[in-house]
Design a protein around this motif. Structure first.
Motif, PDB file in Angstrom:
ATOM      1  N   GLY A 146     -19.413 -11.804 -29.976  1.00  0.00           N
ATOM      2  CA  GLY A 146     -19.832 -10.636 -30.743  1.00  0.00           C
ATOM      3  C   GLY A 146     -20.445  -9.548 -29.889  1.00  0.00           C
ATOM      4  N   GLN A 147     -20.829  -9.874 -28.646  1.00  0.00           N
ATOM      5  CA  GLN A 147     -21.373  -8.856 -27.751  1.00  0.00           C
ATOM      6  C   GLN A 147     -20.237  -8.107 -27.059  1.00  0.00           C
ATOM      7  N   ASP A 148     -20.516  -6.884 -26.639  1.00  0.00           N
ATOM      8  CA  ASP A 148     -19.556  -6.100 -25.866  1.00  0.00           C
ATOM      9  C   ASP A 148     -19.767  -6.387 -24.383  1.00  0.00           C
ATOM     10  N   VAL A 149     -18.697  -6.759 -23.710  1.00  0.00           N
ATOM     11  CA  VAL A 149     -18.778  -7.054 -22.280  1.00  0.00           C
ATOM     12  C   VAL A 149     -17.898  -6.073 -21.516  1.00  0.00           C
ATOM     13  N   THR A 150     -18.322  -5.768 -20.303  1.00  0.00           N
ATOM     14  CA  THR A 150     -17.548  -4.908 -19.412  1.00  0.00           C
ATOM     15  C   THR A 150     -17.225  -5.695 -18.159  1.00  0.00           C
ATOM     16  N   VAL A 151     -15.950  -5.716 -17.793  1.00  0.00           N
ATOM     17  CA  VAL A 151     -15.521  -6.485 -16.627  1.00  0.00           C
ATOM     18  C   VAL A 151     -14.671  -5.609 -15.722  1.00  0.00           C
ATOM     19  N   GLN A 152     -14.648  -5.999 -14.451  1.00  0.00           N
ATOM     20  CA  GLN A 152     -13.659  -5.464 -13.519  1.00  0.00           C
ATOM     21  C   GLN A 152     -12.538  -6.486 -13.452  1.00  0.00           C
ATOM     22  N   LEU A 153     -11.307  -6.036 -13.555  1.00  0.00           N
ATOM     23  CA  LEU A 153     -10.204  -6.975 -13.761  1.00  0.00           C
ATOM     24  C   LEU A 153      -8.992  -6.626 -12.909  1.00  0.00           C
ATOM     25  N   LYS A 154      -8.386  -7.676 -12.366  1.00  0.00           N
ATOM     26  CA  LYS A 154      -7.087  -7.550 -11.698  1.00  0.00           C
ATOM     27  C   LYS A 154      -6.221  -8.711 -12.181  1.00  0.00           C
ATOM     28  N   VAL A 155      -5.001  -8.404 -12.628  1.00  0.00           N
ATOM     29  CA  VAL A 155      -4.084  -9.412 -13.162  1.00  0.00           C
ATOM     30  C   VAL A 155      -2.838  -9.459 -12.299  1.00  0.00           C
ATOM     31  N   LEU A 156      -2.477 -10.673 -11.860  1.00  0.00           N
ATOM     32  CA  LEU A 156      -1.317 -10.846 -10.986  1.00  0.00           C
ATOM     33  C   LEU A 156      -0.451 -12.005 -11.472  1.00  0.00           C
ATOM     34  N   LEU A 157       0.833 -11.955 -11.100  1.00  0.00           N
ATOM     35  CA  LEU A 157       1.732 -13.080 -11.330  1.00  0.00           C
ATOM     36  C   LEU A 157       1.568 -14.105 -10.218  1.00  0.00           C
ATOM     37  N   ASP A 158       2.230 -15.238 -10.357  1.00  0.00           N
ATOM     38  CA  ASP A 158       2.155 -16.286  -9.332  1.00  0.00           C
ATOM     39  C   ASP A 158       2.592 -15.782  -7.957  1.00  0.00           C
ATOM     40  N   ASP A 159       3.574 -14.862  -7.946  1.00  0.00           N
ATOM     41  CA  ASP A 159       4.094 -14.376  -6.660  1.00  0.00           C
ATOM     42  C   ASP A 159       3.282 -13.219  -6.098  1.00  0.00           C
ATOM     43  N   GLY A 160       2.168 -12.875  -6.755  1.00  0.00           N
ATOM     44  CA  GLY A 160       1.303 -11.809  -6.261  1.00  0.00           C
ATOM     45  C   GLY A 160       1.599 -10.431  -6.827  1.00  0.00           C
ATOM     46  N   THR A 161       2.602 -10.312  -7.688  1.00  0.00           N
ATOM     47  CA  THR A 161       2.921  -9.017  -8.294  1.00  0.00           C
ATOM     48  C   THR A 161       1.760  -8.544  -9.163  1.00  0.00           C
ATOM     49  N   LEU A 162       1.318  -7.309  -8.929  1.00  0.00           N
ATOM     50  CA  LEU A 162       0.212  -6.754  -9.689  1.00  0.00           C
ATOM     51  C   LEU A 162       0.698  -6.346 -11.074  1.00  0.00           C
ATOM     52  N   VAL A 163       0.069  -6.903 -12.104  1.00  0.00           N
ATOM     53  CA  VAL A 163       0.411  -6.575 -13.486  1.00  0.00           C
ATOM     54  C   VAL A 163      -0.501  -5.477 -14.015  1.00  0.00           C
ATOM     55  N   GLU A 164      -1.789  -5.575 -13.707  1.00  0.00           N
ATOM     56  CA  GLU A 164      -2.748  -4.597 -14.204  1.00  0.00           C
ATOM     57  C   GLU A 164      -4.011  -4.641 -13.366  1.00  0.00           C
ATOM     58  N   GLU A 165      -4.642  -3.482 -13.243  1.00  0.00           N
ATOM     59  CA  GLU A 165      -5.916  -3.398 -12.538  1.00  0.00           C
ATOM     60  C   GLU A 165      -6.827  -2.451 -13.310  1.00  0.00           C
ATOM     61  N   GLN A 166      -7.991  -2.965 -13.725  1.00  0.00           N
ATOM     62  CA  GLN A 166      -8.942  -2.187 -14.505  1.00  0.00           C
ATOM     63  C   GLN A 166     -10.303  -2.235 -13.813  1.00  0.00           C
ATOM     64  N   PRO A 167     -10.807  -1.100 -13.350  1.00  0.00           N
ATOM     65  CA  PRO A 167     -12.134  -1.090 -12.717  1.00  0.00           C
ATOM     66  C   PRO A 167     -13.260  -1.290 -13.725  1.00  0.00           C
ATOM     67  N   SER A 168     -13.023  -0.928 -14.992  1.00  0.00           N
ATOM     68  CA  SER A 168     -14.059  -1.067 -16.016  1.00  0.00           C
ATOM     69  C   SER A 168     -13.398  -1.248 -17.375  1.00  0.00           C
ATOM     70  N   LEU A 169     -13.366  -2.478 -17.832  1.00  0.00           N
ATOM     71  CA  LEU A 169     -12.713  -2.828 -19.091  1.00  0.00           C
ATOM     72  C   LEU A 169     -13.764  -3.373 -20.064  1.00  0.00           C
ATOM     73  N   THR A 170     -13.902  -2.744 -21.221  1.00  0.00           N
ATOM     74  CA  THR A 170     -14.910  -3.164 -22.203  1.00  0.00           C
ATOM     75  C   THR A 170     -14.221  -3.699 -23.455  1.00  0.00           C
ATOM     76  N   PHE A 171     -14.696  -4.829 -23.952  1.00  0.00           N
ATOM     77  CA  PHE A 171     -14.146  -5.405 -25.181  1.00  0.00           C
ATOM     78  C   PHE A 171     -15.210  -6.268 -25.851  1.00  0.00           C
ATOM     79  N   THR A 172     -14.984  -6.590 -27.117  1.00  0.00           N
ATOM     80  CA  THR A 172     -15.913  -7.427 -27.877  1.00  0.00           C
ATOM     81  C   THR A 172     -15.539  -8.894 -27.678  1.00  0.00           C
ATOM     82  N   LEU A 173     -16.454  -9.657 -27.181  1.00  0.00           N
ATOM     83  CA  LEU A 173     -16.188 -11.051 -26.867  1.00  0.00           C
ATOM     84  C   LEU A 173     -15.984 -11.856 -28.153  1.00  0.00           C
ATOM     85  N   GLY A 174     -14.903 -12.609 -28.203  1.00  0.00           N
ATOM     86  CA  GLY A 174     -14.641 -13.486 -29.338  1.00  0.00           C
ATOM     87  C   GLY A 174     -13.825 -12.873 -30.447  1.00  0.00           C
ATOM     88  N   ASP A 175     -13.503 -11.573 -30.357  1.00  0.00           N
ATOM     89  CA  ASP A 175     -12.724 -10.912 -31.404  1.00  0.00           C
ATOM     90  C   ASP A 175     -11.226 -10.982 -31.146  1.00  0.00           C
TER      91      ASP A 175
END
Length: 439
Positions: A146-175
């Motif tokens: 229910g709290q809002d969290v902010t994370v720095q995020l990098k998403v990659l595939l197994d082979d290292g391909t970059l899917v997404e990079e977010q320096p500041s991503l905010t979302f409601t935890l558990g929703d």
């Protein structure tokens, strides 16, 4: 372990459904202002998020949609996570020292937190693992559902391909605003912690993937740092614009789960959106904002009914349709789905008038035409079967009435001839007596 106990409590408020195959593409019943969500799924859709290049986002940004049911909702098992390799093991002496140190620490400070370089099997199935790269500020700094969290995020595939990079991503935890892998693991992180998460496709983009970067059944590697934790928004003090934006974001996430055939999570997201809309407010809204909130509410209820139909929750789907029709009696999508509810329950005499009403409002809609034609045929077949059953129960074979009529007719003719012959004979005898008397 306390971690698994805490996670179990979290999962009760965040249901997990197995992915089902997406239904076949068919004509849509859709308002002119609505469009189906784009093929690229998202980790997050927010205007405030800066993206170095066009990639899928963890939160979907699709619009309202309408999908006609297919006959095949096959639930398929997902492949196991590929072998991650052996984890680093401590030698006997190091293990003894670690255990001794653990015994000296108070219970509340030792919630089975893995040391850096150790993998934590989050769900105990091997499909979702987390490893601490940089420790955080202690268990007391962990976020709550229910709290809002902010994370720095990098998403990659197994082979290292970059899917997404977010320096500041905010979302409601558990929703359910983000990929399940991220939502489940961030609640185990401490403020300031950096972790590596390896997730099977089941907790990422599933059997369908996310075009163009994430192929079907793709495992993901997420590098996450928990930057900030804040209390969630106070719904009572949200201004109209912010409430509309929040409700739309939850609704769009439900659309993402619907398109992934994850109907349980779709229902969860639509319910959250409706809870936002229905919450009491200490702020006055303009008529335009009230109208926009009603529009979002109708979209949520329509798509909620579609998800409930997929799970054969007929009574719940009927209630959702009726709630729409209370606000908009001529809403074609609600009428169509209400007709579908009755049809799937075999109540064709109830379904047909409702679909005829929907067709009257959209005479060129081929989907309604097809559904109505199918139901009329089924209803005719049903009545013929009932008629044949009643005849069988009454012992009528179909030939007996004709035989009885023929028999009755034959007896009727015989009695008429017999009566006539008798009358003639009596008349002859009487005439003979009269003649004899005169002589």
């Amino acid at each position: 372990m306390r971690i698994h106990s805490n996670l179990s409590c979290f999962l009760e408020s965040f249901p997990n459904a197995r992915m089902a195959s997406l239904e076949e593409t068919q004509p849509e019943i859709i308002d002119s202002c609505d469009s189906e969500a784009s093929g690229s799924s998202a980790l997050l859709s927010s205007d405030s998020q800066s993206k170095p290049k066009k990639t899928p986002s963890v939160l979907d940004s699709g619009e309202d949609f309408e999908i006609i049911d297919s006959e095949d909702d096959d639930l398929s098992e997902l492949p196991l996570l590929e072998d991650l390799g052996a984890t680093k093991k401590l030698d006997t002496h190091e293990e003894e020292l670690r255990l001794q140190k653990a015994e000296d620490v108070e219970e509340e400070d030792t919630e089975a937190i893995p040391a850096p370089d150790e993998w934590l099997d989050v769900l105990g199935s091997g499909l979702l693992k987390k490893k601490i790269l940089t420790p955080g500020k202690g268990v007391d700094s962990r976020p709550r559902s229910g709290q809002d969290v902010t994370v720095q995020l990098k998403v990659l595939l197994d082979d290292g391909t970059l899917v997404e990079e977010q320096p500041s991503l905010t979302f409601t935890l558990g929703d359910g605003d983000v990929l399940q892998a991220l939502d489940l693991c961030v609640q185990l992180m401490q403020l300031g912690e950096r972790s590596l998460i390896v997730s099977d496709a089941k907790y990422a983009y599933g059997v369908h993937g996310s075009s163009p970067l994430v192929p079907p059944d793709a495992a993901l590697h997420l590098e996450v740092e928990l930057l900030d934790v804040q209390e969630g928004p106070d719904l009572e003090t949200l201004i109209g614009k912010d409430k509309i934006e929040l409700a739309n974001r939850k609704r769009e996430r439900g659309n993402f789960y619907y398109q992934q055939a994850d109907y349980v999570l779709a229902i969860n997201s639509y319910d959250i959106a409706l809870r936002v809309i229905r919450s009491s407010s200490k702020v006055d809204f303009t008529p335009e904002e009230e109208a926009e909130l009603l529009d979002v509410k109708v979209k949520c209820l329509n798509n909620l009914a579609a998800s409930q139909l997929k799970l054969d929750h007929f009574e719940a789907a009927l209630k959702s349709c009726n709630l729409v029709l209370e606000q908009q009696p001529d809403n074609v999508k609600a009428l169509f789905r209400k007709g579908k509810v009755y049809a799937q329950q075999g109540e064709y005499s109830e379904a047909i008038p409702i679909l005829k009403r929907a067709l009257k409002m959209e005479p060129t809609n081929k989907t309604i035409h097809a559904e109505l034609s199918k139901l009329v045929k089924k209803h005719t077949d049903q009545k013929n079967e009932e008629s044949a059953m009643y005849k069988k129960m009454l012992g009528n074979t179909g030939n007996e009435p004709a035989l009885r009529s023929t028999s009755k007719s034959s007896w009727s003719i015989s009695w008429k001839w017999l009566f006539g012959a008798t009358a003639v004979a009596i008349g002859g005898v009487a005439l003979s007596v009269v003649i004899a008397a005169r002589n």
